[in-house]
Design a protein around this motif. Structure first.
Motif, PDB file in Angstrom:
ATOM      1  N   THR A 199       0.850  -1.192   0.000  1.00 53.31           N
ATOM      2  CA  THR A 199       0.000   0.000   0.000  1.00 53.31           C
ATOM      3  C   THR A 199       0.883   1.238   0.000  1.00 53.31           C
ATOM      4  O   THR A 199       2.027   1.198   0.448  1.00 53.31           O
ATOM      5  N   THR A 200       0.345   2.325  -0.517  1.00 54.53           N
ATOM      6  CA  THR A 200       1.108   3.569  -0.544  1.00 54.53           C
ATOM      7  C   THR A 200       1.178   4.147   0.862  1.00 54.53           C
ATOM      8  O   THR A 200       0.211   4.072   1.617  1.00 54.53           O
ATOM      9  N   PRO A 201       2.315   4.714   1.253  1.00 59.31           N
ATOM     10  CA  PRO A 201       2.431   5.278   2.593  1.00 59.31           C
ATOM     11  C   PRO A 201       1.563   6.526   2.750  1.00 59.31           C
ATOM     12  O   PRO A 201       1.340   7.267   1.778  1.00 59.31           O
ATOM     13  N   ALA A 202       1.071   6.750   3.970  1.00 62.67           N
ATOM     14  CA  ALA A 202       0.256   7.931   4.253  1.00 62.67           C
ATOM     15  C   ALA A 202       1.160   9.157   4.283  1.00 62.67           C
ATOM     16  O   ALA A 202       2.173   9.176   4.972  1.00 62.67           O
ATOM     17  N   LEU A 203       0.787  10.171   3.503  1.00 61.80           N
ATOM     18  CA  LEU A 203       1.583  11.384   3.425  1.00 61.80           C
ATOM     19  C   LEU A 203       0.849  12.534   4.083  1.00 61.80           C
ATOM     20  O   LEU A 203      -0.373  12.608   4.062  1.00 61.80           O
ATOM     21  N   GLY A 204       1.621  13.435   4.660  1.00 56.86           N
ATOM     22  CA  GLY A 204       1.063  14.624   5.287  1.00 56.86           C
ATOM     23  C   GLY A 204       1.879  15.836   4.881  1.00 56.86           C
ATOM     24  O   GLY A 204       2.814  15.744   4.095  1.00 56.86           O
ATOM     25  N   VAL A 205       1.524  16.990   5.429  1.00 53.74           N
ATOM     26  CA  VAL A 205       2.217  18.237   5.137  1.00 53.74           C
ATOM     27  C   VAL A 205       2.914  18.711   6.401  1.00 53.74           C
ATOM     28  O   VAL A 205       2.335  18.707   7.485  1.00 53.74           O
ATOM     29  N   CYS A 206       4.168  19.102   6.276  1.00 55.57           N
ATOM     30  CA  CYS A 206       4.937  19.606   7.418  1.00 55.57           C
ATOM     31  C   CYS A 206       4.311  20.917   7.897  1.00 55.57           C
ATOM     32  O   CYS A 206       4.036  21.816   7.102  1.00 55.57           O
ATOM     33  N   SER A 207       4.094  21.026   9.198  1.00 56.66           N
ATOM     34  CA  SER A 207       3.470  22.234   9.745  1.00 56.66           C
ATOM     35  C   SER A 207       4.423  23.423   9.745  1.00 56.66           C
ATOM     36  O   SER A 207       3.987  24.569   9.810  1.00 56.66           O
ATOM     37  N   ASN A 208       5.723  23.175   9.642  1.00 56.29           N
ATOM     38  CA  ASN A 208       6.698  24.263   9.684  1.00 56.29           C
ATOM     39  C   ASN A 208       7.019  24.797   8.290  1.00 56.29           C
ATOM     40  O   ASN A 208       6.888  25.988   8.039  1.00 56.29           O
ATOM     41  N   CYS A 209       7.416  23.896   7.369  1.00 53.57           N
ATOM     42  CA  CYS A 209       7.854  24.363   6.049  1.00 53.57           C
ATOM     43  C   CYS A 209       6.865  24.066   4.937  1.00 53.57           C
ATOM     44  O   CYS A 209       6.977  24.616   3.839  1.00 53.57           O
ATOM     45  N   SER A 264       6.365  21.165   3.311  1.00 50.53           N
ATOM     46  CA  SER A 264       6.732  20.111   2.360  1.00 50.53           C
ATOM     47  C   SER A 264       5.993  18.813   2.679  1.00 50.53           C
ATOM     48  O   SER A 264       5.497  18.616   3.777  1.00 50.53           O
ATOM     49  N   THR A 265       5.919  17.918   1.708  1.00 47.46           N
ATOM     50  CA  THR A 265       5.247  16.640   1.882  1.00 47.46           C
ATOM     51  C   THR A 265       6.146  15.700   2.668  1.00 47.46           C
ATOM     52  O   THR A 265       7.312  15.517   2.325  1.00 47.46           O
ATOM     53  N   VAL A 266       5.588  15.090   3.725  1.00 47.17           N
ATOM     54  CA  VAL A 266       6.355  14.226   4.617  1.00 47.17           C
ATOM     55  C   VAL A 266       5.553  12.963   4.883  1.00 47.17           C
ATOM     56  O   VAL A 266       4.325  12.997   4.935  1.00 47.17           O
ATOM     57  N   LYS A 267       6.252  11.829   5.042  1.00 47.95           N
ATOM     58  CA  LYS A 267       5.593  10.599   5.457  1.00 47.95           C
ATOM     59  C   LYS A 267       5.113  10.781   6.894  1.00 47.95           C
ATOM     60  O   LYS A 267       5.816  11.364   7.716  1.00 47.95           O
ATOM     61  N   MET A 268       3.915  10.297   7.199  1.00 48.34           N
ATOM     62  CA  MET A 268       3.321  10.510   8.516  1.00 48.34           C
ATOM     63  C   MET A 268       4.188   9.898   9.620  1.00 48.34           C
ATOM     64  O   MET A 268       4.816   8.866   9.410  1.00 48.34           O
ATOM     65  N   HIS A 269       4.192  10.518  10.780  1.00 49.69           N
ATOM     66  CA  HIS A 269       4.893  10.068  11.982  1.00 49.69           C
ATOM     67  C   HIS A 269       6.399  10.012  11.806  1.00 49.69           C
ATOM     68  O   HIS A 269       7.073   9.189  12.417  1.00 49.69           O
ATOM     69  N   THR A 270       6.952  10.879  10.946  1.00 52.66           N
ATOM     70  CA  THR A 270       8.399  10.967  10.780  1.00 52.66           C
ATOM     71  C   THR A 270       8.830  12.419  10.829  1.00 52.66           C
ATOM     72  O   THR A 270       8.035  13.336  10.601  1.00 52.66           O
ATOM     73  N   VAL A 271      10.089  12.637  11.130  1.00 49.44           N
ATOM     74  CA  VAL A 271      10.655  13.978  11.170  1.00 49.44           C
ATOM     75  C   VAL A 271      10.787  14.487   9.741  1.00 49.44           C
ATOM     76  O   VAL A 271      11.142  13.734   8.832  1.00 49.44           O
ATOM     77  N   CYS A 272      10.514  15.769   9.538  1.00 52.71           N
ATOM     78  CA  CYS A 272      10.628  16.378   8.216  1.00 52.71           C
ATOM     79  C   CYS A 272      12.095  16.379   7.799  1.00 52.71           C
ATOM     80  O   CYS A 272      12.973  16.801   8.554  1.00 52.71           O
ATOM     81  N   GLY A 273      12.359  15.895   6.594  1.00 50.56           N
ATOM     82  CA  GLY A 273      13.732  15.832   6.101  1.00 50.56           C
ATOM     83  C   GLY A 273      14.277  17.182   5.689  1.00 50.56           C
ATOM     84  O   GLY A 273      15.493  17.372   5.632  1.00 50.56           O
ATOM     85  N   ASP A 274      13.408  18.138   5.400  1.00 52.94           N
ATOM     86  CA  ASP A 274      13.864  19.455   4.954  1.00 52.94           C
ATOM     87  C   ASP A 274      14.219  20.378   6.114  1.00 52.94           C
ATOM     88  O   ASP A 274      15.262  21.025   6.105  1.00 52.94           O
ATOM     89  N   CYS A 275      13.344  20.450   7.126  1.00 55.49           N
ATOM     90  CA  CYS A 275      13.559  21.425   8.204  1.00 55.49           C
ATOM     91  C   CYS A 275      13.883  20.772   9.552  1.00 55.49           C
ATOM     92  O   CYS A 275      14.369  21.441  10.458  1.00 55.49           O
ATOM     93  N   GLY A 276      13.592  19.475   9.735  1.00 53.40           N
ATOM     94  CA  GLY A 276      13.926  18.798  10.986  1.00 53.40           C
ATOM     95  C   GLY A 276      12.873  18.936  12.070  1.00 53.40           C
ATOM     96  O   GLY A 276      13.131  18.607  13.225  1.00 53.40           O
TER      97      GLY A 276
END
Length: 61
Positions: free
Chosen positions: A23-33, A35-47
């Protein structure tokens, strides 16, 4: 250990395996920057994670 009495055909085996699909992973939007981020993970762009700084990122210029 139990042994099968008869060989399971490829068709019967594959019918059983039809439910095991990726199945495709659930994606969300980073509240800080934003960008599209996989749910329940740290944003790779801003941390950031859940609005708080989780990983300090170095600024490269």
């Amino acid at each position: 250990m139990a042994h099968p009495k008869r060989k399971i055909s490829k068709t019967r085996r594959d019918k059983r395996r039809t439910h095991y699909k990726a199945t495709t992973p659930a994606l969300g939007v980073c509240s800080n920057c934003g960008s599209t981020v996989k749910m329940h993970t740290v944003c790779g762009d801003c941390g950031y994670y859940r609005g708080k700084l989780a990983v300090e990122k170095e600024i490269t210029a």
